[in-house]
Design an enzyme around this catalytic site. Structure first.
Site, mmCIF file in Angstrom:
data_model
loop_
_atom_site.group_PDB
_atom_site.id
_atom_site.type_symbol
_atom_site.label_atom_id
_atom_site.label_comp_id
_atom_site.label_asym_id
_atom_site.label_seq_id
_atom_site.Cartn_x
_atom_site.Cartn_y
_atom_site.Cartn_z
ATOM 1 N N LYS A 154 0.682 -8.155 5.382
ATOM 2 C CA LYS A 154 1.962 -7.572 4.987
ATOM 3 C C LYS A 154 3.049 -8.026 5.955
ATOM 4 O O LYS A 154 3.569 -7.234 6.751
ATOM 5 C CB LYS A 154 1.870 -6.047 4.934
ATOM 6 C CG LYS A 154 1.236 -5.545 3.634
ATOM 7 C CD LYS A 154 1.170 -4.035 3.570
ATOM 8 C CE LYS A 154 2.448 -3.384 3.145
ATOM 9 N NZ LYS A 154 2.797 -3.569 1.734
HETATM 10 N N1 PMP Z 1 0.252 -5.981 -3.322
HETATM 11 C C1 PMP Z 1 1.407 -5.974 -2.641
HETATM 12 C C2 PMP Z 1 2.235 -7.197 -2.634
HETATM 13 C C3 PMP Z 1 1.815 -4.825 -1.949
HETATM 14 O O1 PMP Z 1 2.966 -4.810 -1.267
HETATM 15 C C4 PMP Z 1 1.015 -3.659 -2.012
HETATM 16 C C5 PMP Z 1 1.449 -2.409 -1.292
HETATM 17 N N2 PMP Z 1 0.993 -2.376 0.025
HETATM 18 C C6 PMP Z 1 -0.182 -3.716 -2.732
HETATM 19 C C7 PMP Z 1 -0.527 -4.890 -3.382
HETATM 20 C C8 PMP Z 1 -1.108 -2.549 -2.807
HETATM 21 O O2 PMP Z 1 -1.738 -2.337 -1.555
HETATM 22 P P1 PMP Z 1 -2.177 -0.896 -1.087
HETATM 23 O O3 PMP Z 1 -3.018 -0.335 -2.157
HETATM 24 O O4 PMP Z 1 -2.925 -1.132 0.171
HETATM 25 O O5 PMP Z 1 -0.944 -0.106 -0.875
#
Ligand code: PMP
Length: 305
Positions: A154
């Protein structure tokens, strides 16, 4: 109610936490962030932070890639976060935003010879995709390859890609974008992973389809297996498969499990919330609010009783 931040190793009111205009991360996106939820359980008068440690483990992996040294261990980061959320005292759903970043007041595109810092703050935040079922459009913006900007971390800078897709989708009258990988296979939403239901099985893009390995994705895969006896297939998905899937839903910390009713103006199934999607949504909602005894190991209570 005032909100607090943990900033430069102190708990301070959120509005007092400021960074300088020359901060390296502001110019080049050289930061790793997380999005974590605290889910309010009104009956129990308790807030549960969902899969706290797993979020910090992902943050730590991202920091490794960007050469960012975290000032605390994962256990310390978890303790700081619990203390922060408790100090804010909200009695509603909250969103926790930790950021590890290149904090030097220095210009220059690089990841070396820069200082690092970490902060985390909490804000009240309800539903992210504020619809009971989402209309999606396939984006003209593709997810980057790992050798462009790794989508598995991220990193702040990569989110320009997601923002372009989201704004394009909303401009076209959709609630959310579905992005493809450069090879044309389905990747993910602008802030969510994607699942299809096909012939009684869950199908979701694999790591090699340029996705972020979502913690909600992982949660849903486990719940589908343990609670519904459903297998999840991780594979490359063609765009046209989206249109003919029995059901489709998005998963994310902010968006939870959001059913998809339409993609590119084609109804998914009958355009209503699918049966399996509804079941998973119901189980997931109980799990994250600390209402499912089997999964309490994923829920960290905030308030001392
Ligand atoms: N893909 C992207 C690009 C994201 O920003 C997120 C949010 N964090 C997710 C998928 C989903 O991840 P998570 O379930 O860990 O929040």
């Amino acid at each position: 109610m005032p909100s607090y931040a943990y900033f430069q190793k102190k708990f301070i009111p959120l509005e007092e936490a400021k960074i300088g205009i020359m901060t390296n991360a502001f110019h080049y996106g050289s930061a790793i962030f997380e999005g974590i939820r605290g889910n309010w359980n009104d009956k129990q008068k308790q807030a549960y932070i969902f899969r706290l440690k797993e979020h910090y483990e992902r943050l730590e992996r991202g920091c490794k890639v960007l050469n960012i040294t975290l000032p605390h261990s994962i256990d310390e980061l978890c303790r700081i976060t619990i203390e922060l959320v408790a100090k804010c005292g909200f009695e509603e759903d909250v969103y926790i935003r930790p950021v590890a970043y290149k904090s030097s007041q220095a210009l220059g595109v690089r990841l070396h010879d820069l200082e690092d810092d970490f902060f985390v703050f909490v804000i009240p935040w309800g539903p992210y995709l504020d619809v009971d079922k989402a209309k999606c459009g396939v984006s003209s913006w593709h997810r980057p390859e790992d050798n462009v900007i790794p989508p598995q971390i991220k990193a702040a800078g990569i989110y320009i890609n997601n923002a372009l897709a989201k704004t394009e989708a909303v401009g076209n009258g959709y609630d959310e974008a579905i992005m493809l990988a450069p090879d044309g296979h389905v990747s993910e939403g602008s802030g969510e992973n994607i699942f299809l239901v096909m012939d009684g099985k869950l199908v979701t893009p694999a790591t090699y389809n340029n996705i972020l390995m979502g913690i909600t994705r992982n949660t849903v895969i486990e719940l589908a297996e343990k609670e519904l006896g459903m297998e999840t297939i991780h594979r490359a998905i063609d765009r046209s498969e989206l249109y003919v899937a029995d059901e489709c839903f998005l998963t994310g910390t902010a968006a939870h499990v959001t059913p998809v009713s339409e993609i590119d103006r084609r109804k998914i199934g009958d355009g209503e919330i699918g049966e399996i999607t509804a079941k998973l949504q119901e189980i997931y909602t109980r799990v994250i609010r600390g209402d499912h005894p089997k999964y309490m190991h994923w829920c960290t209570p905030v308030y001392k009783k």
